[in-house]
Design a protein around this motif. Structure first.
Motif, short mmCIF file in Angstrom:
data_model
loop_
_atom_site.label_atom_id
_atom_site.label_comp_id
_atom_site.label_asym_id
_atom_site.label_seq_id
_atom_site.Cartn_x
_atom_site.Cartn_y
_atom_site.Cartn_z
N ALA A 46 -0.06 -60.37 -3.48
CA ALA A 46 1.10 -60.36 -2.58
C ALA A 46 2.40 -60.13 -3.34
CB ALA A 46 1.19 -61.67 -1.80
N ASN A 135 3.68 -62.20 2.72
CA ASN A 135 2.55 -61.72 3.50
C ASN A 135 2.17 -60.30 3.06
OD1 ASN A 135 0.59 -61.67 5.42
ND2 ASN A 135 1.96 -61.75 7.18
N VAL A 136 0.87 -60.10 2.89
CA VAL A 136 0.38 -58.79 2.44
C VAL A 136 -0.96 -58.50 3.11
CG1 VAL A 136 -0.94 -59.66 0.44
CG2 VAL A 136 0.04 -57.37 0.33
N THR A 137 -1.29 -57.22 3.30
CA THR A 137 -2.62 -56.89 3.81
C THR A 137 -3.57 -56.78 2.63
OG1 THR A 137 -2.26 -54.53 3.61
CG2 THR A 137 -1.64 -55.53 5.71
N THR A 178 9.05 -66.68 5.60
CA THR A 178 7.97 -65.69 5.53
C THR A 178 8.58 -64.31 5.32
OG1 THR A 178 6.54 -66.98 6.99
CG2 THR A 178 6.05 -64.63 6.82
N SER A 180 7.48 -60.26 4.93
CA SER A 180 6.44 -59.25 4.93
C SER A 180 6.70 -58.31 3.76
CB SER A 180 6.49 -58.49 6.26
OG SER A 180 5.79 -57.26 6.07
N THR A 181 5.67 -58.06 2.97
CA THR A 181 5.88 -57.24 1.76
C THR A 181 5.44 -55.79 1.99
OG1 THR A 181 3.68 -57.65 0.82
CG2 THR A 181 5.41 -59.28 0.34
N ALA A 182 4.99 -55.48 3.22
CA ALA A 182 4.43 -54.14 3.49
C ALA A 182 5.41 -53.03 3.13
CB ALA A 182 4.05 -54.04 4.96
#
Ligand code: S3P
Length: 208
Positions: A46, A135-137, A178, A180-182
């Motif tokens: 992440a 957050n990462v996929t 939170t 998002s790192t996308a």
């Protein structure tokens, strides 16, 4: 710098030297303070380690990566601890380490991705600090991890995706912030985290 400038500059501080040469100092002289420990959580890959290190460098704060700390204390790589003591053995060390670090002077702490699994750890995280969830996929995480042999619990993307989904409620349970790192690089994520920490009142940055 010319030789004459070099002679002239002897004995000057970096700031005086910059001023005498008409240069701006490399960065604003800042003093940063943390009110509480800041824990970075999120799945493997992440960016917890890189983002916390980046922030620490730019703000002059202390940073510690839990896995690296455990490896130094145990004189063994995480993968070796898993191989010898199993996941259970690693988790016991992880909890002990978290408890120790939570009681130290506030600093930035990059946690291992599985730190949220134990209820005791979630209690420590929530009670003693501010938690930043990156957050990462699983797909994106896979691209960021160059050597899978260092991650005993990341075997393939499909399995990682399931593991990440199972953990999501736990990451959200402890998260104060939170991000998002996308599609974002380390600098952008670090800037977002810094802003959120200042808004939360846990990070105070002022000019010297
Ligand atoms: C783990 C994540 C790893 C490391 C261990 C277990 C996990 O840390 O603690 O391999 O269960 O997600 P990173 O998240 O820093 O890769």
């Amino acid at each position: 710098m010319s030789e004459a400038d070099a002679q002239h500059s002897k004995g000057m501080s970096a700031a005086d030297l910059s001023a005498s040469l008409g240069l701006k100092p490399a960065g604003p002289a800042m003093v940063s303070t943390l009110k509480k420990p800041v824990f970075f959580v999120g799945f493997m890959g992440a960016g917890k380690t890189s983002v916390s290190r980046k922030l620490a460098r730019s703000l002059g704060l202390t940073v510690l990566d839990m896995d690296s700390y455990i490896e130094r204390q145990q004189d063994k790589k995480v993968a070796q601890i898993f191989a010898e003591a199993g996941e259970e053995g690693f988790r016991a060390i992880e909890t002990e380490t978290l408890r120790e670090l939570a009681g130290r002077e506030p600093m930035l702490i990059g946690c291992g991705g599985g730190v949220v699994l134990a209820e005791e750890n979630r209690r420590i995280l929530k009670e003693s600090g501010v938690v930043v969830f990156l957050n990462v996929t699983a797909q994106e995480a896979r691209k960021r991890i160059s050597d899978l042999s260092t991650r005993p619990l990341f075997n393939d993307v499909e399995e990682a995706q399931k593991r990440n989904e199972d953990r999501l409620p736990l990451y959200l349970e402890v998260a104060d912030i939170t991000v998002s790192t996308a599609g974002k690089g380390v600098n952008v994520i670090a800037r977002e985290v810094r802003k959120a920490l200042e808004q939360e009142g846990v990070l105070c940055v002022r000019q010297k």
